[in-house]
Design a protein around this motif. Sequence first.
Motif, PDB file in Angstrom:
ATOM      1  N   GLY A   1      -1.158   1.588  -7.993  1.00 52.77           N
ATOM      2  CA  GLY A   1      -1.298   2.408  -6.788  1.00 52.77           C
ATOM      3  C   GLY A   1      -0.986   1.634  -5.516  1.00 52.77           C
ATOM      4  O   GLY A   1      -1.096   2.180  -4.415  1.00 52.77           O
ATOM      5  N   SER A   2      -0.609   0.368  -5.658  1.00 51.68           N
ATOM      6  CA  SER A   2      -0.259  -0.434  -4.478  1.00 51.68           C
ATOM      7  C   SER A   2       1.188  -0.167  -4.099  1.00 51.68           C
ATOM      8  O   SER A   2       2.104  -0.427  -4.900  1.00 51.68           O
ATOM      9  CB  SER A   2      -0.446  -1.926  -4.780  1.00 51.68           C
TER      10      SER A   2
ATOM     11  N   ARG B   1      -3.041  -5.758  -1.990  1.00 50.12           N
ATOM     12  CA  ARG B   1      -2.228  -5.095  -0.956  1.00 50.12           C
ATOM     13  C   ARG B   1      -2.267  -3.594  -1.173  1.00 50.12           C
ATOM     14  O   ARG B   1      -2.088  -3.125  -2.302  1.00 50.12           O
ATOM     15  CB  ARG B   1      -0.771  -5.564  -1.068  1.00 50.12           C
ATOM     16  N   TRP B   2      -2.469  -2.822  -0.122  1.00 55.96           N
ATOM     17  CA  TRP B   2      -2.455  -1.354  -0.248  1.00 55.96           C
ATOM     18  C   TRP B   2      -1.087  -0.896  -0.714  1.00 55.96           C
ATOM     19  O   TRP B   2      -0.085  -1.459  -0.323  1.00 55.96           O
ATOM     20  CB  TRP B   2      -2.747  -0.699   1.087  1.00 55.96           C
TER      21      TRP B   2
ATOM     22  N   ALA C   1      -2.091   5.757  -5.771  1.00 61.58           N
ATOM     23  CA  ALA C   1      -1.903   5.503  -4.332  1.00 61.58           C
ATOM     24  C   ALA C   1      -2.711   6.527  -3.537  1.00 61.58           C
ATOM     25  O   ALA C   1      -3.355   6.192  -2.533  1.00 61.58           O
ATOM     26  CB  ALA C   1      -0.421   5.573  -3.975  1.00 61.58           C
ATOM     27  N   ALA C   2      -2.699   7.781  -4.001  1.00 55.88           N
ATOM     28  CA  ALA C   2      -3.482   8.827  -3.322  1.00 55.88           C
ATOM     29  C   ALA C   2      -4.976   8.542  -3.459  1.00 55.88           C
ATOM     30  O   ALA C   2      -5.750   8.755  -2.516  1.00 55.88           O
ATOM     31  CB  ALA C   2      -3.142  10.194  -3.902  1.00 55.88           C
ATOM     32  N   LEU C   3      -5.375   8.042  -4.626  1.00 57.53           N
ATOM     33  CA  LEU C   3      -6.792   7.694  -4.823  1.00 57.53           C
ATOM     34  C   LEU C   3      -7.196   6.581  -3.843  1.00 57.53           C
ATOM     35  O   LEU C   3      -8.301   6.589  -3.292  1.00 57.53           O
ATOM     36  CB  LEU C   3      -7.030   7.240  -6.272  1.00 57.53           C
ATOM     37  N   ASN C   4      -6.277   5.631  -3.632  1.00 55.35           N
ATOM     38  CA  ASN C   4      -6.580   4.554  -2.685  1.00 55.35           C
ATOM     39  C   ASN C   4      -6.782   5.114  -1.276  1.00 55.35           C
ATOM     40  O   ASN C   4      -7.709   4.716  -0.564  1.00 55.35           O
ATOM     41  CB  ASN C   4      -5.463   3.504  -2.695  1.00 55.35           C
ATOM     42  N   MET C   5      -5.913   6.036  -0.885  1.00 52.80           N
ATOM     43  CA  MET C   5      -6.085   6.653   0.441  1.00 52.80           C
ATOM     44  C   MET C   5      -7.400   7.429   0.486  1.00 52.80           C
ATOM     45  O   MET C   5      -8.145   7.359   1.474  1.00 52.80           O
ATOM     46  CB  MET C   5      -4.891   7.573   0.757  1.00 52.80           C
ATOM     47  N   GLY C   6      -7.692   8.153  -0.592  1.00 53.25           N
ATOM     48  CA  GLY C   6      -8.965   8.882  -0.657  1.00 53.25           C
ATOM     49  C   GLY C   6     -10.145   7.931  -0.511  1.00 53.25           C
ATOM     50  O   GLY C   6     -11.146   8.254   0.143  1.00 53.25           O
ATOM     51  N   SER C   7     -10.010   6.733  -1.108  1.00 54.74           N
ATOM     52  CA  SER C   7     -11.091   5.746  -1.037  1.00 54.74           C
ATOM     53  C   SER C   7     -11.310   5.281   0.401  1.00 54.74           C
ATOM     54  O   SER C   7     -12.448   5.123   0.856  1.00 54.74           O
ATOM     55  CB  SER C   7     -10.770   4.535  -1.926  1.00 54.74           C
TER      56      SER C   7
END
Length: 234
Positions: free
Chosen positions: A143-144, A233-234, A161-167
């Motif tokens: 997801g990075s 890294r995001w 990646a969407a889960l990371n933004m949600g986090s």
Amino acid sequence: MKKYVVISGASRGLGFYLAQKYLEDGHIVFAGAREEYPIKLIELKKTYPNSLILLQMDVTDTTSIENATRKTLEFTDKIDVLINNAGIHSESSFEVLEKTNLDDCLSVYDVNSIGPLRTVKAFLPLLRNGSHSKVINISSESGSIGSCQREKEFDYCMSKAALNMGSKLLFNYLKKDAIGVLAIQPGWMRTDMGGQKADLDPYETACKLVSLFNRIEDINHPIFIDNEGNSLRW
Ligand SMILES: NC(=O)c1ccc[n+]([C@@H]2O[C@H](COP(=O)([O-])OP(=O)(O)OC[C@H]3O[C@@H](n4cnc5c(N)ncnc54)[C@H](OP(=O)(O)O)[C@@H]3O)[C@@H](O)[C@H]2O)c1
């Protein structure tokens, strides 16, 4: 102190072993599984009849999650740790663009990206009553965007990646309630998803992760991390 822990996708793989590890450590576990409970989980319940509560919980189904929350409330009004572990790949995920079925992406986003948010939404009143509460989203280095070298797995990589933004959005929102949020890359594990060639044993990974979650008390800790707690890294 005894913790109250909810885990989605605890029927097998990492979710099952996270449940086992928290139980071994003396905590109370609400283990989510969709449909019928698998034999392994029923056996675990025999070993921990009072501290393991089985929840029927499909993270794509809001009613199912709300019912799971209601069942949890029969035992406790507080949750200290919510682990959003349930995750899937689509069947053609490893095919190149021309061969992958992009219509399958939607069901992957439903489980991997939206499921964790539905679950947090339903359990939020209990998380607010918890002590040093944490939402732990099992993410992936896939997801990075910054580190991405892959050319396929559109469904899975985009969902994480969407889960990371949600986090990050959850972190911003829940900070005032002192609820921490992590998006963790567990490592490549020998599960149904990871396959038998993977580096890591899922039980050992669960032990390592639980120890890491116990150590992280500062809600300002980096959100997207690996299984050592290092920032990714995001
Ligand atoms: N394995 C790896 O190498 C690896 C690497 C990085 C990240 N991850 C992440 O780690 C997490 C666990 O993966 P794993 O390897 O343990 O996978 P796994 O063995 O395939 O297990 C997936 C779990 O998710 C559950 N699940 C699927 N759809 C669901 C739904 N709609 N509602 C509720 N539960 C659902 C499955 O339940 P059923 O038994 O009912 O299907 C199962 O319990 C996932 O988020 C995955 O993306 C894994």
